[in-house]
Design a protein around this motif. Sequence first.
Motif, PDB file in Angstrom:
ATOM      1  N   THR A 131       1.072  -1.176   0.246  1.00 53.48           N
ATOM      2  CA  THR A 131      -0.135  -0.130   0.435  1.00 53.48           C
ATOM      3  C   THR A 131       0.527   1.536  -0.414  1.00 53.48           C
ATOM      4  O   THR A 131       0.636   2.467  -0.574  1.00 53.48           O
ATOM      5  CB  THR A 131      -1.090  -0.128   1.243  1.00 53.48           C
ATOM      6  OG1 THR A 131      -1.232  -0.975   0.867  1.00 53.48           O
ATOM      7  CG2 THR A 131      -2.123   0.992   1.072  1.00 53.48           C
ATOM      8  N   PHE A 132       2.121   1.448   0.873  1.00 56.97           N
ATOM      9  CA  PHE A 132       2.975   2.576   0.802  1.00 56.97           C
ATOM     10  C   PHE A 132       3.535   2.370  -0.977  1.00 56.97           C
ATOM     11  O   PHE A 132       3.619   3.979  -0.999  1.00 56.97           O
ATOM     12  CB  PHE A 132       3.918   2.019   1.525  1.00 56.97           C
ATOM     13  CG  PHE A 132       4.841   2.930   2.894  1.00 56.97           C
ATOM     14  CD1 PHE A 132       5.177   4.294   2.377  1.00 56.97           C
ATOM     15  CD2 PHE A 132       5.837   2.690   1.356  1.00 56.97           C
ATOM     16  CE1 PHE A 132       6.193   5.122   2.651  1.00 56.97           C
ATOM     17  CE2 PHE A 132       7.431   3.914   1.211  1.00 56.97           C
ATOM     18  CZ  PHE A 132       7.025   5.413   1.304  1.00 56.97           C
ATOM     19  N   ILE A 133       4.039   1.339  -1.238  1.00 56.68           N
ATOM     20  CA  ILE A 133       4.300   1.672  -2.614  1.00 56.68           C
ATOM     21  C   ILE A 133       3.818   2.022  -3.484  1.00 56.68           C
ATOM     22  O   ILE A 133       3.298   2.817  -4.304  1.00 56.68           O
ATOM     23  CB  ILE A 133       4.886   0.413  -3.272  1.00 56.68           C
ATOM     24  CG1 ILE A 133       5.904  -0.112  -2.121  1.00 56.68           C
ATOM     25  CG2 ILE A 133       5.505   0.779  -4.698  1.00 56.68           C
ATOM     26  CD1 ILE A 133       6.841  -1.172  -2.688  1.00 56.68           C
ATOM     27  N   ALA A 134       1.914   1.645  -3.431  1.00 57.86           N
ATOM     28  CA  ALA A 134       1.275   2.634  -4.251  1.00 57.86           C
ATOM     29  C   ALA A 134       0.911   3.748  -4.142  1.00 57.86           C
ATOM     30  O   ALA A 134       0.551   4.542  -4.715  1.00 57.86           O
ATOM     31  CB  ALA A 134      -0.472   1.778  -4.681  1.00 57.86           C
ATOM     32  N   GLY A 135       0.635   3.835  -3.142  1.00 57.80           N
ATOM     33  CA  GLY A 135       0.267   5.369  -2.526  1.00 57.80           C
ATOM     34  C   GLY A 135       1.245   6.316  -2.889  1.00 57.80           C
ATOM     35  O   GLY A 135       1.265   7.428  -3.482  1.00 57.80           O
ATOM     36  N   VAL A 136       2.716   6.233  -2.514  1.00 52.42           N
ATOM     37  CA  VAL A 136       3.863   6.686  -3.307  1.00 52.42           C
ATOM     38  C   VAL A 136       3.863   7.237  -4.442  1.00 52.42           C
ATOM     39  O   VAL A 136       4.350   8.009  -5.468  1.00 52.42           O
ATOM     40  CB  VAL A 136       5.224   6.458  -3.351  1.00 52.42           C
ATOM     41  CG1 VAL A 136       6.359   6.932  -3.799  1.00 52.42           C
ATOM     42  CG2 VAL A 136       5.843   6.003  -1.140  1.00 52.42           C
ATOM     43  N   LEU A 143       8.303  -4.598  -8.025  1.00 50.05           N
ATOM     44  CA  LEU A 143       8.653  -4.501  -6.629  1.00 50.05           C
ATOM     45  C   LEU A 143       7.602  -5.143  -5.757  1.00 50.05           C
ATOM     46  O   LEU A 143       8.141  -5.701  -4.883  1.00 50.05           O
ATOM     47  CB  LEU A 143       8.855  -2.847  -6.518  1.00 50.05           C
ATOM     48  CG  LEU A 143       9.478  -2.415  -5.378  1.00 50.05           C
ATOM     49  CD1 LEU A 143      10.096  -2.876  -5.303  1.00 50.05           C
ATOM     50  CD2 LEU A 143       9.210  -0.986  -5.586  1.00 50.05           C
ATOM     51  N   MET A 144       6.875  -4.852  -6.019  1.00 51.13           N
ATOM     52  CA  MET A 144       4.897  -4.868  -5.379  1.00 51.13           C
ATOM     53  C   MET A 144       5.834  -6.458  -4.465  1.00 51.13           C
ATOM     54  O   MET A 144       5.509  -7.090  -3.668  1.00 51.13           O
ATOM     55  CB  MET A 144       3.856  -4.574  -5.353  1.00 51.13           C
ATOM     56  CG  MET A 144       3.898  -2.848  -4.711  1.00 51.13           C
ATOM     57  SD  MET A 144       1.565  -2.200  -5.848  1.00 51.13           S
ATOM     58  CE  MET A 144       2.198  -2.171  -7.137  1.00 51.13           C
ATOM     59  N   LEU A 197       8.070  -7.922  -5.219  1.00 53.90           N
ATOM     60  CA  LEU A 197       9.298  -8.984  -4.316  1.00 53.90           C
ATOM     61  C   LEU A 197       9.426  -8.646  -3.220  1.00 53.90           C
ATOM     62  O   LEU A 197       9.877  -9.109  -1.935  1.00 53.90           O
ATOM     63  CB  LEU A 197       9.806  -7.816  -4.872  1.00 53.90           C
ATOM     64  CG  LEU A 197      10.650  -9.044  -6.405  1.00 53.90           C
ATOM     65  CD1 LEU A 197      11.694  -8.349  -7.179  1.00 53.90           C
ATOM     66  CD2 LEU A 197      10.916 -10.400  -7.114  1.00 53.90           C
ATOM     67  N   VAL A 198       8.983  -7.486  -2.430  1.00 52.49           N
ATOM     68  CA  VAL A 198       8.253  -6.885  -1.332  1.00 52.49           C
ATOM     69  C   VAL A 198       7.704  -8.161  -0.668  1.00 52.49           C
ATOM     70  O   VAL A 198       7.196  -8.813   1.147  1.00 52.49           O
ATOM     71  CB  VAL A 198       8.164  -5.524  -1.008  1.00 52.49           C
ATOM     72  CG1 VAL A 198       7.969  -5.143   0.516  1.00 52.49           C
ATOM     73  CG2 VAL A 198       8.832  -4.608  -1.774  1.00 52.49           C
ATOM     74  N   GLY A 199       6.098  -8.135  -1.212  1.00 50.64           N
ATOM     75  CA  GLY A 199       4.683  -8.880  -0.362  1.00 50.64           C
ATOM     76  C   GLY A 199       5.622 -10.330   0.027  1.00 50.64           C
ATOM     77  O   GLY A 199       5.805 -11.265   0.562  1.00 50.64           O
ATOM     78  N   PHE A 200       6.448 -11.107  -1.332  1.00 53.24           N
ATOM     79  CA  PHE A 200       7.076 -12.460  -1.317  1.00 53.24           C
ATOM     80  C   PHE A 200       7.767 -12.375  -0.113  1.00 53.24           C
ATOM     81  O   PHE A 200       8.350 -13.112   0.607  1.00 53.24           O
ATOM     82  CB  PHE A 200       7.172 -12.646  -2.347  1.00 53.24           C
ATOM     83  CG  PHE A 200       8.282 -14.521  -2.456  1.00 53.24           C
ATOM     84  CD1 PHE A 200       6.952 -15.323  -2.690  1.00 53.24           C
ATOM     85  CD2 PHE A 200       9.183 -14.835  -2.890  1.00 53.24           C
ATOM     86  CE1 PHE A 200       7.128 -16.641  -2.740  1.00 53.24           C
ATOM     87  CE2 PHE A 200      10.136 -15.859  -2.323  1.00 53.24           C
ATOM     88  CZ  PHE A 200       8.583 -17.517  -3.135  1.00 53.24           C
ATOM     89  N   GLY A 201       9.019 -10.927  -0.556  1.00 53.16           N
ATOM     90  CA  GLY A 201       9.925 -11.650   0.540  1.00 53.16           C
ATOM     91  C   GLY A 201       9.394 -11.919   2.660  1.00 53.16           C
ATOM     92  O   GLY A 201       9.758 -11.656   2.847  1.00 53.16           O
ATOM     93  N   ILE A 202       8.116 -10.650   1.983  1.00 54.35           N
ATOM     94  CA  ILE A 202       7.428 -10.350   3.569  1.00 54.35           C
ATOM     95  C   ILE A 202       7.199 -11.936   3.935  1.00 54.35           C
ATOM     96  O   ILE A 202       6.745 -12.509   5.007  1.00 54.35           O
ATOM     97  CB  ILE A 202       6.169  -9.742   4.430  1.00 54.35           C
ATOM     98  CG1 ILE A 202       7.794  -8.721   3.748  1.00 54.35           C
ATOM     99  CG2 ILE A 202       5.957  -9.839   4.935  1.00 54.35           C
ATOM    100  CD1 ILE A 202       6.193  -7.195   3.629  1.00 54.35           C
TER     101      ILE A 202
END
Length: 349
Positions: A303-308, A331-332, A334-339
């Motif tokens: 949500t932060f990435i989409a908001g930026v 990017l989203m 990779l971030v989600g999968f990493g978490i």
Amino acid sequence: MNKSKKLTRKIGLPPGEIIYIGNVDPQKTRIKLIKYDKVDFSETDLKKLENIDSIKEPNKINWLDITGFEKIEHIKDLSKILNVNEMLLEDAMHTDHIPKFDEGNDYLAFIIKSFDEKSNDASHNCFILKDELVISLMENPNNILQIKIERIKNGTARARNKKADYLFYTLLDSCIDTYYRYFENIREELFDLEEIILNKRSENYSDQIYQLNTKLKSIRKNLFPLKIALQDLIESESKLLEKNNFHYFNDCKDHVNELIEYYNSFSDMIQSLIHFNENNIINNTNKVIKILTIIATIFIPLTFIAGVYGMNFKNMPELEWKNGYYYSLLLMFLVGFGIYIFIKKKRWL
């Protein structure tokens, strides 16, 4: 009959007024006179109550068995025919009355509940002991008692060689035996419910536990006063009770003590089921909260990435990229999968 109506039916009536107070309509009244000794046994159906002295036989055990409280006038006649306290017969017709022992000038009386074999419904009973005479007032038939009657009839029962106080004991014992059957049914339900709660922890069984607890609590008002009433009976010095038969009544008291232990044990077991069920509910709630928290943890940075990149400032070079949309999705991801991998390694999921 409405329960609130049942509790208020006696308001305004004089003491000793004999009326039937119960949850259901009374059963048809049947009167039977049983007479026996060591040799003879006879049963006679009576249409009405007459002078007991004219129908009972001396030197025999005379048992007047009245089952069903439809014709209340027969019960009222007992007060005059037997010279029995009207207050006792009033309590005998009040099906919510607790067990009690009563001693008159020439009689002993005992009010006690029995329980139906199939429905577990309580039946109100009153037994009166006089010289060579026993009177039983029973709201409903008692199957265990019928078995004992057959034994007396066939001459195999000890009662054929005993006096009336032993028959009085037999009636009490047959009622106490039904308590064991009542507790046996509760124990089976408890074990079944315990197994269900253990195997199906995702469900809430509060209603089933409450119903079972209500069934157990309903016997408390009959069980504990029964112990006191039996103690009063044992401590009485009435000449109607033979000394060599006192150990039978003590045996009844021992059975009631055993039933009280059952009650306490089942009550503790129900409390354990309540706590177990509450823990299951809390654990299920925690699982839901845990899953929602993990989902929120994954989507917060997305949500932060989409908001930026949704601010649309002119000095954001990524907005001019030809494949910027796909890069942001990558990017989203990779971030989600990493978490997700991090949570999996920590065994939070």
